[in-house]
Design an enzyme around this catalytic site. Sequence first.
Site, short mmCIF file in Angstrom:
data_model
loop_
_atom_site.label_atom_id
_atom_site.label_comp_id
_atom_site.label_asym_id
_atom_site.label_seq_id
_atom_site.Cartn_x
_atom_site.Cartn_y
_atom_site.Cartn_z
N CYS A 2 86.62 52.27 47.70
CA CYS A 2 87.33 51.11 47.17
C CYS A 2 88.58 51.50 46.40
O CYS A 2 88.59 52.48 45.68
CB CYS A 2 86.42 50.33 46.22
SG CYS A 2 84.90 49.81 46.96
N GLY A 101 83.10 50.51 41.95
CA GLY A 101 81.89 50.99 41.28
C GLY A 101 80.69 50.15 41.70
O GLY A 101 80.75 49.41 42.69
N LYS A 603 87.51 59.06 51.22
CA LYS A 603 88.10 60.28 50.65
C LYS A 603 87.58 60.53 49.24
O LYS A 603 87.37 61.66 48.84
CB LYS A 603 89.63 60.12 50.64
CG LYS A 603 90.37 61.34 50.16
CD LYS A 603 90.32 62.44 51.20
CE LYS A 603 90.91 63.73 50.74
NZ LYS A 603 90.44 64.85 51.56
C1 G6P Z 1 83.83 62.81 50.32
C2 G6P Z 1 85.00 63.30 51.15
C3 G6P Z 1 84.88 64.81 51.38
C4 G6P Z 1 84.73 65.53 50.06
C5 G6P Z 1 83.57 64.97 49.22
C6 G6P Z 1 83.59 65.53 47.81
O1 G6P Z 1 82.66 62.88 51.04
O2 G6P Z 1 85.04 62.63 52.39
O3 G6P Z 1 86.04 65.27 52.06
O4 G6P Z 1 84.50 66.88 50.31
O5 G6P Z 1 83.70 63.56 49.10
O6 G6P Z 1 84.75 65.09 47.18
P1 G6P Z 1 85.48 65.77 45.95
O7 G6P Z 1 86.67 64.89 45.70
O8 G6P Z 1 84.51 65.76 44.82
O9 G6P Z 1 85.87 67.15 46.35
#
Ligand code: G6P
Length: 608
Positions: A2, A101, A603
């Site tokens: 979101c 959230g 993401k």
């Molecule tokens: C999501 C994204 C991944 C990422 C993961 C952890 O699943 O799609 O690409 O590795 O979150 O995210 P962070 O921002 O904590 O590295």
Amino acid sequence: MCGIISYCGNRQAIPILIDGLKRLEYRGYDSAGLSTVDKNKMVTIKTVGKVSQLENKTAGTRINSSFGIAHTRWATHGKPSETNAHPQTDCHNKISIVHNGIIENYLELKEELQNKGHQFKSQTDTEVIAHLIEDNYENDLEVAIIKSVERLVGTFGIAVIHTDYKHQIFIVKRGSPIIIGIGDNEFFAASDSNALAPYTHKMVYLSDDEIAVLNSNRFYIKNMKNEILEKKIEILDEDEYKMDKKGYEHYMLKEIFEQPESIKNAFRGRIILNEGVSKLGGLEPVLGRLKNIKKLIIVSCGTSYHAGLLGRYIFETLTELDIEIELASEFRYRRLKLNEDVAVLAISQSGETADTLAAIKEAKRKGALLLGIVNAVGTSIAQITDAGVYNHAGPEIGVASTKIYTSQLVIITLIALFIGRYQTVSFIEGSELLTALKKLPDQIKDILKNAKQIEKIALRYAHFKNFLYIGRLYNYPTAMEGALKLKEISYAHAEGYPAGEMKHGPISLIDENFPTIAIVPKDSTYDKMINNIQEIRARSGRILSITNDGEDKIKNISDDLILVPQTLSILQPILNIIPLQLFAYYIAKEKGCDVDKPRNLAKSVTVE
Ligand code: G6P
């Protein structure tokens, strides 16, 4: 996940809101919407699908308003639909709200409000906030909002408007990120600084339980005790949020090709070669404590977890610390002994991952030293940790993480060396490692020169539905990460396994339709990997080997071979993952998948 954007100023709000939403699209979402007040009436427009569809819907409306709130939704409560999309409104369509959230006690609140006669339209947890504010409203919206959030359990970043409060937007944060952007007689609020890049570089980060009130010519921030707060204005560097494909077909491809640069940025100014040591200004403030820790626990999710998995081996090689790695989402269930002898290292690209945030809050309560490796500057994880190191890799837009992964590995190595040099690592070992590290960008360039050849190989595998990725020691995490890349973006089933474990299960899957990607560096694992490949061949399995050995031994038993340059074993995974990123990319592209925005993924995952 979101995204929120809000605008309050003198310009027409809708184009700014739409543009902001487009800049948030990369986070992953399924529906979008906006609200504004025109001629004393709340106007809310929503759609399932792309922001461009919302833009089309707003095109013929002739709305005249210079403030509003907007949202891209990633469904949690209730399927993607116009009704469930945000903004959500109260019974009388006077209050409108967007929310990031999860409200954990929404069912209980909903029942209470329904009993009082409130009519709900959606299945969302968010709608409850609109009704709660309506219920608490007497004559002061700020008071009603504060009263309402006191009742909420869970995480939220919210933006609220009311038809009686023209040119005012009320923002509250607890657990989900919200940033205030400061322009010239105009103010913004967004869940991600990328959304504000074209408008302002001046940002104020809200902390939990703070409320910001935006007007067209002023803003203020208060805590829940009604005290005005003086908050620091941060100026974000343009490079921190440049969004541009630079002629590449996808962000992911661009980001793969940016790795020589992002790796340089990870070690630039952080190497003292003639002392064989790394210089990490972000860790200096806690140096005294860091020297005394006995145990390090790494917590992270997704690709960052794979970086942590490899981090375990790197720290074990370079330091005397006891090392544990734990998925952030599991960390909170464990009865770990955390005290001042323990440091917890959070690795997160976005700095906002809810599970990682929850894990380190837990660790903080129990007295551990909190460290972070974060790419997005000023985010929640960066704020909450005692010390840390930024990646400085620039924004990563492709949902599948590529350049941040390799950047994380470089920074983990620098941190391990930083600690290790106070322990047993010698000057010679330190300088050898740093010399090899400095060569990585050129070695990656050499791999990228072979992208066409890797594409050709990938196309030969694009029709397979299942894949096994295997590696040992430092390259077991490479196998996990290679498999994750492929499944994330091409929707093929791919399993990453430590090669030694293959015979305890996955080998039963192997046949001519189930290829294996074997990561076979010329190191202590080489001979055992060759044995594993033989076992697969004996079962008619097809083999693609990623190796730095061009000799016949491996050539003769592989159907396809991708050669990568050689470096120290501990750094070899940084090179080995590059062809695997390209392999996944070309397969996904061949299958016509939306490479940068794979289905169902986000993401930045801001819910637990
Ligand atoms: C999501 C994204 C991944 C990422 C993961 C952890 O699943 O799609 O690409 O590795 O979150 O995210 P962070 O921002 O904590 O590295």
